[in-house]
Design a protein around this motif. Sequence first.
Motif, mmCIF file in Angstrom:
data_model
loop_
_atom_site.group_PDB
_atom_site.id
_atom_site.type_symbol
_atom_site.label_atom_id
_atom_site.label_comp_id
_atom_site.label_asym_id
_atom_site.label_seq_id
_atom_site.Cartn_x
_atom_site.Cartn_y
_atom_site.Cartn_z
ATOM 1 N N ASP A 1 0.861 -1.185 0.000
ATOM 2 C CA ASP A 1 0.000 0.000 0.000
ATOM 3 C C ASP A 1 0.900 1.239 0.000
ATOM 4 O OD1 ASP A 1 -1.704 2.096 0.500
ATOM 5 O OD2 ASP A 1 -2.807 1.112 2.109
ATOM 6 N N ALA A 2 0.960 1.932 -1.146
ATOM 7 C CA ALA A 2 1.871 3.080 -1.277
ATOM 8 C C ALA A 2 1.462 4.259 -0.408
ATOM 9 C CB ALA A 2 1.948 3.509 -2.744
ATOM 10 N N LYS A 3 0.210 4.277 0.057
ATOM 11 C CA LYS A 3 -0.260 5.389 0.897
ATOM 12 C C LYS A 3 0.114 5.217 2.363
ATOM 13 C CE LYS A 3 -4.237 6.827 -1.897
ATOM 14 N NZ LYS A 3 -5.716 7.005 -1.940
ATOM 15 N N SER A 4 0.608 4.022 2.719
ATOM 16 C CA SER A 4 0.944 3.736 4.121
ATOM 17 C C SER A 4 2.437 3.488 4.256
ATOM 18 C CB SER A 4 0.184 2.499 4.614
ATOM 19 O OG SER A 4 -1.204 2.659 4.453
ATOM 20 N N ASN A 5 2.946 3.708 5.454
ATOM 21 C CA ASN A 5 4.336 3.379 5.728
ATOM 22 C C ASN A 5 4.514 1.875 5.755
ATOM 23 O OD1 ASN A 5 5.060 6.114 6.020
ATOM 24 N ND2 ASN A 5 4.450 6.097 8.192
ATOM 25 N N LEU A 6 5.741 1.431 5.455
ATOM 26 C CA LEU A 6 6.030 0.004 5.531
ATOM 27 C C LEU A 6 5.808 -0.496 6.955
ATOM 28 C CD1 LEU A 6 9.269 -0.327 3.359
ATOM 29 C CD2 LEU A 6 6.956 -1.079 2.780
ATOM 30 N N SER A 7 5.248 -1.693 7.063
ATOM 31 C CA SER A 7 4.950 -2.258 8.377
ATOM 32 C C SER A 7 5.730 -3.550 8.584
ATOM 33 C CB SER A 7 3.445 -2.557 8.489
ATOM 34 O OG SER A 7 3.102 -3.651 7.659
#
Length: 439
Positions: free
Chosen positions: A91-97
């Motif tokens: 998900d490019a809108k979220s930070n890597l998790s």
Amino acid sequence: MVPLVALIGRPNTGKSTLFNRIVGKRLAIESDIPGTTRDRIFEKVSLNDKDFIFVDTGGLEFGQKMDIEADVQSQTKLAINDADLILIMIDAKSNLSSDDFYAADLIRKKGKKAILVANKCDNSRISDGCSELYQLGFGQPIPISALHAFGLDHLKSEVVNHLKDFDFQEQESKKNLKEIPIAIIGRPNTGKSTLVNALINEDKLIMSDIPGTTRDSISHYLEYNDKILKLIDTAGIRRKGKIREILERFSVMRGLNAINESEIVFWLIDSVEGITSQDKHVIQFALENHKGIVITVNKTDTFEDYQEEKNKFLNILRRELPFLPFAPVIFISALKRKNLTELLNISLQIDEHRKMRIPDDDFSLFLQKIIMQTAIPRKGKKVLKIHSGTQDGINPPTFTFHVNDRTLVHFSYRRYIENQIRQEYGFNGTAIKMLFKNK
């Protein structure tokens, strides 16, 4: 052999939306609710004359899970093991998790080829901000928006380029084999997924005692006696009044659509619970759509006296289902894998009967004979006249009768004609479509 491409990523990254875009139809349920996809969903895809099996998976998450969510994780890990190429969805809108790094680590340890896909790039600003994705170690990400179909041509091109590295040769003889689509239907928790797993000898579907475990309609391919059987496991179909959550409503819609697309249905009945009004609701839909039908009584491993309980159940079927005298009844145990060969053999016989065609001259003589054998329907002074009849379709077998007034065709006379057709020609295991048209 055909290469397998798996779609992997944490929950709610848009995997099912991309899957539907690539296969060209809505097979996977799309929702903003994380964890919507539970089983692996398979579909054969062809891009630029390159065939592959595309697999959607449940969201992969870091940490220990319980019960059915643990099964989802196992299914996803199996997909990684089986895959020849993996699309890692971010998900490019979220930070890597931690879930993203966990998925990347699993894929790297398996030594799999992978393409990094940055989804939800709905504008150039988001696309330009994907630099942190290089931390995953799979090179430059491909920016896409599955929802708006942005970047898909580039992604498809990359998939085809990667598949060229594989030396897969599909046997020419198998390419020409026609698929027989078989929907496995029934109310929730009758053992549909257990049956599919038993037939394909692999735990590809999540099995659980929790009703409604399967949400999507999931296809698997089985080669049997030089035929390709497309087995479609469906969500348990309930009456509309029993459908409470929106995802279940989508699942039921997928199940009904799977029946529409099938030619034969295996109707699973739980031998412990017997036949319910809900069961009749399910099979009525298949009957109205003129499908081949196999009444499949499951969980016979619970029978104490097999023959006695089998005979008792057959009596119940005759009493409860007088509208299905043509459907064969097979008693199985999906769990113990008993009587499955007979089930497959019956399905091939039904397929042959659905494609059988009667010559026009033969059917015309037959029609004249049966008209003479019973009283003709009438209303007042008006008498039904059947001018002609032909079989003008197969799969399902379709017969058209030209009459003077179709309102004179009573349902009992329609049933009489159908019974005579079956007695003369067979058409075992399949519904027959009959049309009466005014001439």
